[in-house]
Motif scaffolding. Sequence first.
Motif, PDB file in Angstrom:
ATOM      1  N   ILE A 138       3.710 -10.340   7.293  1.00  8.14           N
ATOM      2  CA  ILE A 138       3.671 -10.889   8.663  1.00  8.14           C
ATOM      3  C   ILE A 138       4.014  -9.805   9.680  1.00  8.14           C
ATOM      4  O   ILE A 138       3.310  -9.620  10.677  1.00  8.14           O
ATOM      5  N   VAL A 139       5.101  -9.074   9.428  1.00  3.59           N
ATOM      6  CA  VAL A 139       5.511  -8.008  10.351  1.00  3.59           C
ATOM      7  C   VAL A 139       4.423  -6.943  10.447  1.00  3.59           C
ATOM      8  O   VAL A 139       4.066  -6.505  11.550  1.00  3.59           O
ATOM      9  N   ALA A 140       3.877  -6.541   9.309  1.00  2.00           N
ATOM     10  CA  ALA A 140       2.821  -5.524   9.318  1.00  2.00           C
ATOM     11  C   ALA A 140       1.594  -6.004  10.093  1.00  2.00           C
ATOM     12  O   ALA A 140       1.025  -5.255  10.889  1.00  2.00           O
ATOM     13  N   ALA A 187      -3.525 -10.072   7.520  1.00  2.00           N
ATOM     14  CA  ALA A 187      -3.326 -11.466   7.945  1.00  2.00           C
ATOM     15  C   ALA A 187      -3.589 -12.432   6.791  1.00  2.00           C
ATOM     16  O   ALA A 187      -2.842 -13.409   6.607  1.00  2.00           O
ATOM     17  N   VAL A 188      -4.617 -12.172   6.002  1.00  2.00           N
ATOM     18  CA  VAL A 188      -4.905 -13.016   4.838  1.00  2.00           C
ATOM     19  C   VAL A 188      -3.742 -12.959   3.855  1.00  2.00           C
ATOM     20  O   VAL A 188      -3.292 -13.989   3.339  1.00  2.00           O
ATOM     21  N   PHE A 189      -3.222 -11.769   3.610  1.00  2.00           N
ATOM     22  CA  PHE A 189      -2.085 -11.649   2.694  1.00  2.00           C
ATOM     23  C   PHE A 189      -0.832 -12.285   3.280  1.00  2.00           C
ATOM     24  O   PHE A 189      -0.033 -12.876   2.542  1.00  2.00           O
ATOM     25  N   ALA A 190      -0.638 -12.169   4.576  1.00  2.00           N
ATOM     26  CA  ALA A 190       0.515 -12.815   5.205  1.00  2.00           C
ATOM     27  C   ALA A 190       0.436 -14.324   5.030  1.00  2.00           C
ATOM     28  O   ALA A 190       1.428 -14.977   4.656  1.00  2.00           O
ATOM     29  N   LEU A 191      -0.727 -14.885   5.285  1.00  2.00           N
ATOM     30  CA  LEU A 191      -0.915 -16.327   5.153  1.00  2.00           C
ATOM     31  C   LEU A 191      -0.780 -16.783   3.700  1.00  2.00           C
ATOM     32  O   LEU A 191      -0.051 -17.733   3.401  1.00  2.00           O
ATOM     33  N   SER A 192      -1.440 -16.091   2.788  1.00  2.00           N
ATOM     34  CA  SER A 192      -1.405 -16.525   1.383  1.00  2.00           C
ATOM     35  C   SER A 192      -0.021 -16.324   0.770  1.00  2.00           C
ATOM     36  O   SER A 192       0.463 -17.195   0.032  1.00  2.00           O
ATOM     37  N   ALA A 193       0.638 -15.211   1.055  1.00  2.00           N
ATOM     38  CA  ALA A 193       1.975 -14.983   0.503  1.00  2.00           C
ATOM     39  C   ALA A 193       2.984 -15.963   1.082  1.00  2.00           C
ATOM     40  O   ALA A 193       3.881 -16.437   0.374  1.00  2.00           O
TER      41      ALA A 193
END
Length: 154
Positions: free
Chosen positions: A69-71, A33-39
């Motif tokens: 996001i999908v992951a 989730a952190v990577f989804a938000l930051s990316a």
Amino acid sequence: MARTRTASGAARPGAAAPARNQGLGRIIVMVYAVFALSATARSLFQILTDVEAAPVAYSLSAFAATVYIVATLALARSGARAWAVALGAVLVELIGVVGVGLWTVLDPGLFAEETVWSRFGAGYGYVPLVLPVVGLAWLLAHRPSRPTAEEVAR
């Protein structure tokens, strides 16, 4: 029939298996989730402010954001379909980080700006390279059980 382990490590028939998104799985979902938000934030900013500077890199950043996001959504859910979607997303992520990582090392001139997957995620402490490996291991250790003939008949 689902099986879990007793305190002695023996399989206990009939008990529900622990959810994939509990314990360490919850931490994995939070990291995704952190990577989804930051990316997503990074790619939106890059695309909205200066897409001409590095269209390939910024497009790859947006693609990486979509994969994260999908992951994240699939890992957070239970069930066989969510497991399959999560597996696909994590495999795409692994292929992406290795492919883009190699691409940025072999042809750095094509990348005027970095992406989350550039140089195998070096700008993010190589977490983008390690995360899909951890995600795959977690998913493979928590495969959904195949339904028995009795469950299929219901």
